[in-house]
Design a protein around this motif. Structure first.
Motif, PDB file in Angstrom:
ATOM      1  N   ALA A  93       0.815  -1.209   0.000  1.00 10.38           N
ATOM      2  CA  ALA A  93       0.000   0.000   0.000  1.00 10.38           C
ATOM      3  C   ALA A  93       0.851   1.263   0.000  1.00 10.38           C
ATOM      4  N   GLY A  94       1.878   1.291   0.835  1.00 12.01           N
ATOM      5  CA  GLY A  94       2.745   2.464   0.884  1.00 12.01           C
ATOM      6  C   GLY A  94       3.459   2.703  -0.429  1.00 12.01           C
ATOM      7  N   GLU A  95       3.935   1.625  -1.029  1.00 13.48           N
ATOM      8  CA  GLU A  95       4.627   1.745  -2.308  1.00 13.48           C
ATOM      9  C   GLU A  95       3.685   2.242  -3.403  1.00 13.48           C
ATOM     10  N   LEU A  96       2.452   1.753  -3.378  1.00 12.11           N
ATOM     11  CA  LEU A  96       1.460   2.229  -4.349  1.00 12.11           C
ATOM     12  C   LEU A  96       1.247   3.735  -4.219  1.00 12.11           C
ATOM     13  N   LEU A  97       1.083   4.209  -2.985  1.00 13.42           N
ATOM     14  CA  LEU A  97       0.858   5.633  -2.772  1.00 13.42           C
ATOM     15  C   LEU A  97       2.077   6.448  -3.191  1.00 13.42           C
ATOM     16  N   ASP A  98       3.267   5.923  -2.927  1.00 15.18           N
ATOM     17  CA  ASP A  98       4.489   6.606  -3.379  1.00 15.18           C
ATOM     18  C   ASP A  98       4.476   6.787  -4.896  1.00 15.18           C
ATOM     19  N   THR A  99       4.113   5.734  -5.604  1.00 19.22           N
ATOM     20  CA  THR A  99       4.069   5.789  -7.064  1.00 19.22           C
ATOM     21  C   THR A  99       3.024   6.794  -7.543  1.00 19.22           C
ATOM     22  N   LEU A 100       1.824   6.718  -6.974  1.00 25.81           N
ATOM     23  CA  LEU A 100       0.743   7.599  -7.403  1.00 25.81           C
ATOM     24  C   LEU A 100       1.047   9.062  -7.095  1.00 25.81           C
ATOM     25  N   SER A 101       1.766   9.296  -5.989  1.00 22.33           N
ATOM     26  CA  SER A 101       2.030  10.681  -5.576  1.00 22.33           C
ATOM     27  C   SER A 101       2.968  11.405  -6.533  1.00 22.33           C
ATOM     28  N   GLN A 102       3.624  10.662  -7.414  1.00 24.17           N
ATOM     29  CA  GLN A 102       4.467  11.294  -8.416  1.00 24.17           C
ATOM     30  C   GLN A 102       3.642  11.973  -9.508  1.00 24.17           C
ATOM     31  N   THR A 103       2.361  11.605  -9.586  1.00 25.03           N
ATOM     32  CA  THR A 103       1.474  12.142 -10.618  1.00 25.03           C
ATOM     33  C   THR A 103       0.297  12.912 -10.042  1.00 25.03           C
ATOM     34  N   PHE A 104      -0.195  12.487  -8.866  1.00 25.69           N
ATOM     35  CA  PHE A 104      -1.423  13.042  -8.308  1.00 25.69           C
ATOM     36  C   PHE A 104      -1.222  13.498  -6.853  1.00 25.69           C
ATOM     37  N   PRO A 105      -1.878  14.569  -6.446  1.00 24.67           N
ATOM     38  CA  PRO A 105      -2.072  14.798  -5.013  1.00 24.67           C
ATOM     39  C   PRO A 105      -2.975  13.684  -4.462  1.00 24.67           C
ATOM     40  N   LEU A 106      -2.751  13.300  -3.213  1.00 22.87           N
ATOM     41  CA  LEU A 106      -3.495  12.200  -2.595  1.00 22.87           C
ATOM     42  C   LEU A 106      -4.193  12.678  -1.331  1.00 22.87           C
ATOM     43  N   ALA A 107      -5.386  12.125  -1.089  1.00 19.57           N
ATOM     44  CA  ALA A 107      -6.131  12.427   0.132  1.00 19.57           C
ATOM     45  C   ALA A 107      -6.776  11.153   0.653  1.00 19.57           C
ATOM     46  N   ALA A 108      -7.008  11.115   1.963  1.00 22.10           N
ATOM     47  CA  ALA A 108      -7.723  10.009   2.596  1.00 22.10           C
ATOM     48  C   ALA A 108      -9.046  10.531   3.134  1.00 22.10           C
ATOM     49  N   LEU A 109     -10.107   9.777   2.909  1.00 24.13           N
ATOM     50  CA  LEU A 109     -11.444  10.116   3.410  1.00 24.13           C
ATOM     51  C   LEU A 109     -12.008   8.872   4.067  1.00 24.13           C
ATOM     52  N   SER A 110     -12.058   8.871   5.403  1.00 24.33           N
ATOM     53  CA  SER A 110     -12.328   7.639   6.137  1.00 24.33           C
ATOM     54  C   SER A 110     -13.345   7.848   7.249  1.00 24.33           C
ATOM     55  N   ASN A 111     -14.357   6.963   7.303  1.00 24.03           N
ATOM     56  CA  ASN A 111     -15.144   6.832   8.526  1.00 24.03           C
ATOM     57  C   ASN A 111     -14.254   6.124   9.533  1.00 24.03           C
ATOM     58  N   ASN A 112     -13.956   6.801  10.639  1.00 23.48           N
ATOM     59  CA  ASN A 112     -12.974   6.250  11.554  1.00 23.48           C
ATOM     60  C   ASN A 112     -13.325   6.611  12.988  1.00 23.48           C
ATOM     61  N   ASN A 113     -12.513   6.173  13.919  1.00 24.40           N
ATOM     62  CA  ASN A 113     -12.752   6.431  15.343  1.00 24.40           C
ATOM     63  C   ASN A 113     -11.412   6.602  16.033  1.00 24.40           C
ATOM     64  N   ALA A 114     -11.459   7.086  17.257  1.00 31.22           N
ATOM     65  CA  ALA A 114     -10.230   7.443  17.961  1.00 31.22           C
ATOM     66  C   ALA A 114      -9.306   6.251  18.158  1.00 31.22           C
ATOM     67  N   LEU A 115      -9.857   5.076  18.457  1.00 32.07           N
ATOM     68  CA  LEU A 115      -9.040   3.889  18.696  1.00 32.07           C
ATOM     69  C   LEU A 115      -8.277   3.482  17.433  1.00 32.07           C
ATOM     70  N   HIS A 116      -8.988   3.359  16.326  1.00 32.09           N
ATOM     71  CA  HIS A 116      -8.346   2.917  15.082  1.00 32.09           C
ATOM     72  C   HIS A 116      -7.440   3.997  14.499  1.00 32.09           C
ATOM     73  N   TRP A 117      -7.837   5.260  14.631  1.00 29.55           N
ATOM     74  CA  TRP A 117      -7.009   6.334  14.076  1.00 29.55           C
ATOM     75  C   TRP A 117      -5.652   6.388  14.768  1.00 29.55           C
ATOM     76  N   ARG A 118      -5.646   6.161  16.077  1.00 28.38           N
ATOM     77  CA  ARG A 118      -4.368   6.128  16.803  1.00 28.38           C
ATOM     78  C   ARG A 118      -3.471   5.008  16.273  1.00 28.38           C
ATOM     79  N   LYS A 119      -4.074   3.847  16.005  1.00 33.89           N
ATOM     80  CA  LYS A 119      -3.286   2.739  15.463  1.00 33.89           C
ATOM     81  C   LYS A 119      -2.719   3.099  14.090  1.00 33.89           C
ATOM     82  N   ILE A 120      -3.546   3.697  13.245  1.00 34.50           N
ATOM     83  CA  ILE A 120      -3.095   4.066  11.903  1.00 34.50           C
ATOM     84  C   ILE A 120      -1.963   5.088  11.984  1.00 34.50           C
TER      85      ILE A 120
END
Length: 202
Positions: A93-120
């Motif tokens: 996943a990280g490598e994919l985002l690295d590749t894509l970021s050479q061409t596009f700005p990237l954003a994350a849009l996530s339904n999330n919560n405090a417990l999982h966000w801390r882990k991420i």
């Protein structure tokens, strides 16, 4: 093939991050929930909405789950279950985002919560790949409600087909399509990669 977008926006769980609250929830329910019912639980249950919107703590959510679904677990055990359902980034996943970021700005849009966000944030090393992150529990807005998509448009100063969006829940994809985004239903990392290649963006 769609027109080239100005930004790529990714859901996290089920797209870039290995989250599975469906199979464990089916098992914990003793078979009373079907796969589709377990999936829709995470979209429709009012306690899930409160968790995603930052209106209750993960502890309160777990207590409500144990009670509502009659799971027969202690509160501590339910919290451990909830945490464990978020296993880590999909390999590559990280490598994919690295590749894509050479061409596009990237954003994350996530339904999330405090417990999982801390882990991420602390364990997964993923958020640094994004120029913008939009987390439901911090914004107090939630997919598939229209307001969170409008918030993203305003923050990015983009709209409609300028935005390409990838999500594993069809309800969230359909809401994005309804306001003109290029939105793709991708369940899992392999399908995400295949969709990006089919569009000529990878």
């Amino acid at each position: 093939m769609s027109s080239k977008p100005n930004v790529l926006v990714f859901d996290l769980g089920g797209v870039l991050v290995d989250w599975n609250g469906i199979d464990p929830l089916m098992r914990l329910s003793g078979g009373t929930l079907s796969r589709e019912e377990a999936r829709r639980f995470w979209i429709e249950n009012p306690w899930v909405a409160r968790l995603d919107l930052g209106e209750c703590t993960p502890q309160a959510f777990c207590a409500a789950m144990v009670d509502a679904l009659q799971l027969g677990l202690s509160l501590q055990a339910m919290q451990e279950q909830l945490s464990a359902w978020l296993a880590g980034c999909y390999p590559g996943a990280g490598e994919l985002l690295d590749t894509l970021s050479q061409t596009f700005p990237l954003a994350a849009l996530s339904n999330n919560n405090a417990l999982h966000w801390r882990k991420i944030e602390r364990e997964f090393g993923l958020l640094g790949h994004f120029q913008h992150t939009f987390a439901s529990h911090l914004l107090h807005l939630r997919k598939p409600d229209l307001a969170i998509y409008r918030h993203v448009e305003q923050a990015l100063d983009l709209q409609g087909e300028q935005i390409a969006f990838f999500d594993d829940n069809i309800e969230c994809v359909e809401a994005a399509r309804a306001i003109g985004w290029q939105a793709f239903h991708t369940v899992g990392f392999e399908q995400l990669q295949a969709t990006l290649r089919a569009q000529g963006w990878l």
